[in-house]
Design a protein around this motif. Structure first.
Motif, PDB file in Angstrom:
ATOM      1  N   ALA A 594     -14.944 -16.328  -7.442  1.00  0.00           N
ATOM      2  CA  ALA A 594     -14.871 -17.726  -8.129  1.00  0.00           C
ATOM      3  C   ALA A 594     -15.069 -18.727  -7.038  1.00  0.00           C
ATOM      4  CB  ALA A 594     -13.719 -17.735  -8.931  1.00  0.00           C
ATOM      5  N   LEU A 595     -15.530 -19.960  -7.175  1.00  0.00           N
ATOM      6  CA  LEU A 595     -15.368 -20.936  -6.294  1.00  0.00           C
ATOM      7  C   LEU A 595     -15.607 -22.234  -6.918  1.00  0.00           C
ATOM      8  CD1 LEU A 595     -18.354 -20.518  -3.428  1.00  0.00           C
ATOM      9  CD2 LEU A 595     -15.725 -20.489  -3.255  1.00  0.00           C
ATOM     10  N   MET A 596     -14.691 -23.161  -6.581  1.00  0.00           N
ATOM     11  CA  MET A 596     -14.860 -24.579  -7.156  1.00  0.00           C
ATOM     12  C   MET A 596     -14.560 -25.530  -5.943  1.00  0.00           C
ATOM     13  SD  MET A 596     -11.892 -26.401  -9.693  1.00  0.00           S
ATOM     14  CE  MET A 596     -11.160 -27.167  -8.379  1.00  0.00           C
ATOM     15  N   VAL A 597     -15.546 -26.696  -5.852  1.00  0.00           N
ATOM     16  CA  VAL A 597     -15.240 -27.587  -5.068  1.00  0.00           C
ATOM     17  C   VAL A 597     -14.707 -28.799  -5.722  1.00  0.00           C
ATOM     18  CG1 VAL A 597     -16.589 -29.006  -3.567  1.00  0.00           C
ATOM     19  CG2 VAL A 597     -17.164 -26.603  -3.617  1.00  0.00           C
ATOM     20  N   LYS A 598     -13.736 -29.422  -5.356  1.00  0.00           N
ATOM     21  CA  LYS A 598     -13.135 -30.854  -5.754  1.00  0.00           C
ATOM     22  C   LYS A 598     -12.863 -31.816  -4.725  1.00  0.00           C
ATOM     23  CE  LYS A 598      -9.703 -32.024  -9.239  1.00  0.00           C
ATOM     24  NZ  LYS A 598      -8.633 -31.745  -9.913  1.00  0.00           N
ATOM     25  N   GLU A 599     -13.601 -32.661  -4.660  1.00  0.00           N
ATOM     26  CA  GLU A 599     -13.267 -33.604  -3.483  1.00  0.00           C
ATOM     27  C   GLU A 599     -13.414 -33.037  -2.217  1.00  0.00           C
ATOM     28  OE1 GLU A 599      -9.782 -35.681  -4.586  1.00  0.00           O
ATOM     29  OE2 GLU A 599     -10.541 -36.706  -6.392  1.00  0.00           O
ATOM     30  N   ASP A 600     -12.266 -32.920  -1.277  1.00  0.00           N
ATOM     31  CA  ASP A 600     -12.420 -32.383   0.015  1.00  0.00           C
ATOM     32  C   ASP A 600     -11.526 -30.890  -0.012  1.00  0.00           C
ATOM     33  OD1 ASP A 600      -9.667 -33.182  -0.566  1.00  0.00           O
ATOM     34  OD2 ASP A 600      -9.450 -34.318   1.271  1.00  0.00           O
ATOM     35  N   THR A 601     -11.721 -30.270  -1.297  1.00  0.00           N
ATOM     36  CA  THR A 601     -10.843 -29.161  -1.309  1.00  0.00           C
ATOM     37  C   THR A 601     -11.796 -27.969  -1.806  1.00  0.00           C
ATOM     38  OG1 THR A 601      -8.856 -29.793  -1.290  1.00  0.00           O
ATOM     39  CG2 THR A 601      -8.928 -27.620  -2.054  1.00  0.00           C
ATOM     40  N   ILE A 602     -11.911 -26.804  -1.280  1.00  0.00           N
ATOM     41  CA  ILE A 602     -12.618 -25.589  -1.989  1.00  0.00           C
ATOM     42  C   ILE A 602     -11.511 -24.815  -2.441  1.00  0.00           C
ATOM     43  CG2 ILE A 602     -14.114 -23.813  -1.436  1.00  0.00           C
ATOM     44  CD1 ILE A 602     -15.523 -25.340   0.681  1.00  0.00           C
ATOM     45  N   VAL A 603     -11.579 -24.264  -3.588  1.00  0.00           N
ATOM     46  CA  VAL A 603     -10.733 -23.272  -4.046  1.00  0.00           C
ATOM     47  C   VAL A 603     -11.568 -22.216  -4.554  1.00  0.00           C
ATOM     48  CG1 VAL A 603      -9.302 -22.951  -6.107  1.00  0.00           C
ATOM     49  CG2 VAL A 603      -9.568 -25.232  -5.397  1.00  0.00           C
ATOM     50  N   SER A 604     -11.085 -21.010  -3.901  1.00  0.00           N
ATOM     51  CA  SER A 604     -11.683 -19.625  -4.099  1.00  0.00           C
ATOM     52  C   SER A 604     -10.801 -18.805  -4.615  1.00  0.00           C
ATOM     53  CB  SER A 604     -12.134 -19.262  -2.947  1.00  0.00           C
ATOM     54  OG  SER A 604     -10.944 -18.909  -1.938  1.00  0.00           O
ATOM     55  N   GLY A 605     -11.328 -17.837  -5.707  1.00  0.00           N
ATOM     56  CA  GLY A 605     -10.374 -16.527  -6.079  1.00  0.00           C
ATOM     57  C   GLY A 605     -11.394 -15.381  -6.003  1.00  0.00           C
ATOM     58  N   ALA A 606     -10.576 -14.339  -5.932  1.00  0.00           N
ATOM     59  CA  ALA A 606     -11.316 -12.987  -5.621  1.00  0.00           C
ATOM     60  C   ALA A 606     -10.603 -11.893  -6.373  1.00  0.00           C
ATOM     61  CB  ALA A 606     -11.232 -12.924  -4.007  1.00  0.00           C
ATOM     62  N   ALA A 607     -11.159 -10.665  -6.073  1.00  0.00           N
ATOM     63  CA  ALA A 607     -10.736  -9.383  -6.747  1.00  0.00           C
ATOM     64  C   ALA A 607      -9.062  -9.049  -6.209  1.00  0.00           C
ATOM     65  CB  ALA A 607     -11.552  -8.504  -6.735  1.00  0.00           C
ATOM     66  N   ASP A 608      -8.899  -9.644  -5.031  1.00  0.00           N
ATOM     67  CA  ASP A 608      -7.484  -9.180  -4.340  1.00  0.00           C
ATOM     68  C   ASP A 608      -6.485 -10.074  -4.736  1.00  0.00           C
ATOM     69  OD1 ASP A 608      -8.273 -11.864  -3.601  1.00  0.00           O
ATOM     70  OD2 ASP A 608      -8.364 -11.270  -1.421  1.00  0.00           O
ATOM     71  N   SER A 609      -6.808 -10.838  -6.096  1.00  0.00           N
ATOM     72  CA  SER A 609      -5.559 -11.736  -6.710  1.00  0.00           C
ATOM     73  C   SER A 609      -5.244 -12.893  -6.033  1.00  0.00           C
ATOM     74  CB  SER A 609      -4.452 -10.717  -6.932  1.00  0.00           C
ATOM     75  OG  SER A 609      -3.560 -11.517  -7.701  1.00  0.00           O
ATOM     76  N   LEU A 610      -6.026 -13.270  -4.944  1.00  0.00           N
ATOM     77  CA  LEU A 610      -5.712 -14.449  -4.191  1.00  0.00           C
ATOM     78  C   LEU A 610      -6.287 -15.638  -4.746  1.00  0.00           C
ATOM     79  CD1 LEU A 610      -5.326 -13.388  -0.550  1.00  0.00           C
ATOM     80  CD2 LEU A 610      -3.320 -13.954  -1.914  1.00  0.00           C
ATOM     81  N   LEU A 611      -5.422 -16.660  -5.016  1.00  0.00           N
ATOM     82  CA  LEU A 611      -6.179 -18.249  -5.033  1.00  0.00           C
ATOM     83  C   LEU A 611      -6.016 -18.879  -3.864  1.00  0.00           C
ATOM     84  CD1 LEU A 611      -7.356 -19.919  -7.472  1.00  0.00           C
ATOM     85  CD2 LEU A 611      -5.028 -20.759  -8.003  1.00  0.00           C
ATOM     86  N   CYS A 612      -6.832 -19.083  -3.170  1.00  0.00           N
ATOM     87  CA  CYS A 612      -6.525 -19.867  -2.055  1.00  0.00           C
ATOM     88  C   CYS A 612      -7.447 -21.224  -2.152  1.00  0.00           C
ATOM     89  CB  CYS A 612      -7.858 -19.238  -0.930  1.00  0.00           C
ATOM     90  SG  CYS A 612      -7.164 -17.621  -0.478  1.00  0.00           S
ATOM     91  N   PHE A 613      -6.816 -22.254  -1.539  1.00  0.00           N
ATOM     92  CA  PHE A 613      -6.767 -23.698  -1.227  1.00  0.00           C
ATOM     93  C   PHE A 613      -7.430 -23.810   0.166  1.00  0.00           C
ATOM     94  CE2 PHE A 613      -5.380 -24.965  -5.412  1.00  0.00           C
ATOM     95  CZ  PHE A 613      -4.739 -23.829  -5.848  1.00  0.00           C
ATOM     96  N   TRP A 614      -8.863 -24.476   0.420  1.00  0.00           N
ATOM     97  CA  TRP A 614      -9.084 -24.833   1.622  1.00  0.00           C
ATOM     98  C   TRP A 614      -9.397 -26.152   1.710  1.00  0.00           C
ATOM     99  CZ3 TRP A 614      -9.658 -20.383   4.593  1.00  0.00           C
ATOM    100  CH2 TRP A 614      -9.909 -19.052   4.218  1.00  0.00           C
ATOM    101  N   LYS A 615      -8.533 -27.034   2.609  1.00  0.00           N
ATOM    102  CA  LYS A 615      -8.852 -28.411   2.457  1.00  0.00           C
ATOM    103  C   LYS A 615      -9.601 -28.650   3.809  1.00  0.00           C
ATOM    104  CE  LYS A 615      -6.002 -32.713   3.023  1.00  0.00           C
ATOM    105  NZ  LYS A 615      -7.024 -33.326   2.094  1.00  0.00           N
ATOM    106  N   ASP A 616     -10.694 -29.624   3.557  1.00  0.00           N
ATOM    107  CA  ASP A 616     -11.678 -29.955   4.416  1.00  0.00           C
ATOM    108  C   ASP A 616     -10.921 -31.231   5.395  1.00  0.00           C
ATOM    109  OD1 ASP A 616     -13.584 -30.994   6.200  1.00  0.00           O
ATOM    110  OD2 ASP A 616     -14.991 -31.311   4.517  1.00  0.00           O
TER     111      ASP A 616
END
Length: 750
Positions: A594-616
């Motif tokens: 899963a990927l979602m781009v919202k403004e200056d943040t990339i949100v990713s989700g994976a099979a490892d159960s992690l939900l990550c927020f990457w701020k540009d």
């Protein structure tokens, strides 16, 4: 033609926005992530009721209840923690491989966390308990032996033998020096710690005992998997009453004077101790669930479900809070209402997550795993598709979603769903493993008539399972991607096929329209991302760099960049025009779906159960660089002013601070030209801090390499060695490398 239809006015507006947008240079802040906090059934509440000690696979996590976030993590991935117990300061974990009990000081992370470890039994420990005073620890093992330990003085105070089989349950009496145990022999044994003797052998269960509660000092209630709860008189060890509850009991707790039970029916029930009647019972849940643990919490109870949800109930048995212990695979992410995200997590439920606090609520409606979700934020709508062959439409009002329509008609799992974008003539599209594309629309495209949503048309779209569907920004086109290695572009009004995108060597997992150009993006199992021109359906660019299937892709920076994720967990940011990989983000250890781009943040989700927020942080970095350059320019001007005014001491200190060795050399030369220059320089050096002296010695070593500067370097070195601080030089290991650099050039010049 497709060029004429694509929406010229919309493009002009978007292109203007793209011109002024900031293109990311790949500078991303350290990620904020939320992962599993509970992956198992063992869970302990701290005495202050602010924290939970949760078994999470092989580790133990300390979770703050107010935020639902893990604040500490203890253990070893290679040495699983089998059982746990703790208090407000200490945490005990028993490990399978090493057969050790480890004592941790979890409250203050600045101290050494591991206090001690000891081998309590020659075999693995299976159960532990701590008394109400936090002075005694009881441990039971697979050898049927129970031992009691003095926590403060680190020695064994009691050893009890007599149980048969694995010790499965240990619990201290809340007010007496008594220890209750149960093992595979299905008995509840009562051990007196004052006399070190077995005082009661309680026989009444025919299946393992799972929970004990103490309504009073002389009464104990036990529950087990034999579907009964038994009340015992502790003065004589007699069975007072047996109450059939007709469900496997996995947990019991006292709440507002009642005994609350939880088990395999997934319904909490409250029992009156005197009448032995059920006085309160929850309504059956919409979806089957099972409780695996239950503990008292403040004025209510805290329950754990088989799918690792932690539910906090008030005394009326109403849910007050829901903590997600384990997300399983995060399959899809979309923006929900303000400040929230919608997640599909390989379950029948949809999770609505607050992106700031990560508090989570759950939507139940599907009877199969949810495969895809999409949101229409303008109308606060959410659509979900599932393996149950249905699409459900949800509407959010006052921060809560309710089901307004169910779309039926597919004969296979619905693998993708997408909303239209424009406010007028709204519609919804779905694709399925039955190889069809369906367009759904409320009566007259009116959002107020969602309950009358009907299928407008159905098309057989591909020859193999369809993985994705997306609607163009102007709502005129639909693109689908399939395991048949093709993506197809359709007109949304009549469902006519406009073009086929061929070129991938494996199935297509994701397809997206550009927000500013007449092109589409596809990602595939062949580890490639391709950009296609809509005018002739030809491939413009291929982005190579991934080493596994690319499972999702998105445009960002108004189409000037794109982001992709793949089965090895890596996320890559690309420049759309040059095909250059700008940066690679490494935050997942399993398939990133899963990927979602919202403004200056990339949100990713994976099979490892992690939900990550990457701020540009590109804009912040550029702003910081400008400020730093401006400050440096001001300081250099200040240095020139000091030299002009003859303030050599201040100029010398400032040149050290600005890391300008040759400017510092010039200032030192001017000081040494004065009548008392050596004395002034020595006095100046005596006022320097040790880090400044280290910088100065590094400068001297640099100056000394050049014969033109060696005289000044040696004079400054003499002033340094004749200062009062020279006594501390020998004991400072950081200066040694600079002393060693001085010796060869000094011998060469002199």
């Amino acid at each position: 033609g497709i060029n004429a239809e694509y929406g010229k006015q919309w493009y002009q507006r978007r292109v203007r926005e793209a011109v002024v947008s900031t293109q990311s240079t790949g500078e991303f802040q350290d990620r904020q992530e939320t992962g599993a906090i509970l992956h198992g059934r063992r869970l302990i509440l701290s005495p202050d009721q602010e924290f939970l000690f949760c078994q999470c696979e092989n580790l133990v996590k300390v979770v703050e209840i107010s935020t639902g976030q893990a604040v500490q993590c203890f253990g070893n991935e290679e040495d699983a923690a089998v059982t746990i117990c703790g208090n407000n300061e200490l945490l005990f974990t028993a490990h399978r491989a090493s057969m050790l009990i480890k004592q941790w000081k979890w409250r203050n992370s600045e101290d050494e966390a591991l206090v001690r470890s000891f081998k309590a039994h020659p075999v693995p420990v299976t159960s532990m308990s701590m008394d109400s005073t936090s002075s005694l620890l009881a441990s039971g093992a697979t050898d049927s032996v129970i031992r009691v330990w003095d926590i403060e003085n680190n020695y064994c105070t009691h050893q009890f033998k007599g149980s048969k089989g694995v010790v499965t349950l240990l619990q201290f009496h809340p007010k007496k020096l008594q220890l209750f145990s149960s093992a595979d022999d299905l008995l509840v044994k009562v051990w007196d710690l004052e006399s070190s003797a077995l005082i009661h052998n309680l026989k009444g269960h025919v299946s393992p005992v799972t929970a004990l509660v103490f309504p009073s000092e002389t009464t104990m209630i036990s529950g087990g998997r034999d579907k009964v709860i038994s009340t015992w008189d502790l003065t004589n060890g007699k069975l007072k009453e047996t109450l059939p509850v007709f469900e496997v009991i996995e947990g019991m707790a006292l709440c507002d004077g009642l005994v609350v039970t939880a088990g395999d029916k997934g319904v909490l029930r409250a029992w009156d101790k005197t009448s032995n009647k059920c006085v309160q019972q929850q309504d059956p849940p919409a979806l089957k669930r099972e409780f695996v643990n239950l503990i008292s919490y403040k004025s209510g109870v805290l329950a754990v479900t088989f799918d690792q949800n932690i539910l906090i109930y008030n005394k009326e048995l109403e849910v007050e809070k829901n903590l997600i212990g384990y997300n399983d695979e995060i399959i899809d992410i979309k923006p929900a209402f303000e400040g929230h995200l919608a997640l599909a997590t390989n379950s029948e439920q949809i999770r609505i997550v607050n992106s700031d606090t990560l508090a989570t609520s759950v939507l139940s409606g599907h009877s199969g795993t949810v495969l895809s979700i999409d949101t229409n934020t303008e109308h606060n709508l959410l659509a979900s598709s599932s393996k149950d062959s249905t699409v459900i439409i949800w509407k959010c009002e006052d921060g809560s979603y309710s089901q307004v329509a169910t779309c039926t008609g597919h004969t296979g799992a619905v693998s993708g769903v997408a909303w239209s974008h424009l406010p007028e003539n709204m519609f919804l599209v779905s694709v399925s493993c039955d190889l069809t594309l369906k367009l759904w629309q409320p009566a007259k495209g009116n959002v107020d008539k969602l309950h009358k949503t009907k299928c407008v048309y159905t098309i057989k779209a591909h020859e193999k399972d369809i993985n994705c569907v997306t609607v163009s920004p102007n709502d005129k086109f639909i693109i689908t991607g399939s395991l048949d290695k093709t993506a197809k572009v359709w007109s949304s009004d009549k469902g006519n096929l406009l073009g086929v995108l061929k070129g991938h060597k494996r199935g297509i997992w994701s397809a997206r329209f550009s927000p500013v150009d007449q092109c589409v993006l596809t990602s595939s199992g062949d580890a490639l991302v391709k950009l296609w021109r809509l005018s002739d359906f030809s491939c413009i660019r291929t982005y190579e760099g991934h080493s596994a299937s690319v499972l999702n892709c998105q445009f960002t920076s108004y189409g000037r960049q794109l982001v992709s994720c793949c089965a090895d967990g890596l996320i890559k940011l690309w420049n759309t025009q040059t095909s250059e990989c700008v940066t690679t983000l490494d935050g997942h250890v399993d398939k990133c779906w899963a990927l979602m781009v919202k403004e200056d943040t990339i949100v990713s989700g994976a099979a490892d159960s992690l939900l990550c927020f990457w701020k540009d942080v590109t804009a912040e970095e550029e702003e910081e660089e400008i400020k730093e350059e401006q400050l440096q320019s001001e300081q250099q001007q200040e240095l020139r002013n000091l030299l002009f005014d003859g303030k050599l001491a201040a100029a010398f200190s400032l040149s050290l601070a600005l890391n300008m060795p040759y400017k510092c050399l010039g200032v030192a030369e001017k000081i040494l030209q004065l009548d008392d220059g050596t004395t002034q320089l020595r006095n100046l050096i005596e006022n320097l801090q040790m880090d400044q002296i280290q910088s100065l010695l590094e400068y001297i070593a640099t100056w000394n390499t050049n014969s033109k500067h060696t005289i000044i370097a040696q004079n400054v070195l003499f002033s340094l060695l004749s200062s009062r601080q020279s006594q501390s030089f020998a004991s400072n290991p950081k200066l040694r490398v600079h002393w060693e650099a001085l010796i060869p050039y000094t011998e060469r010049h002199f």
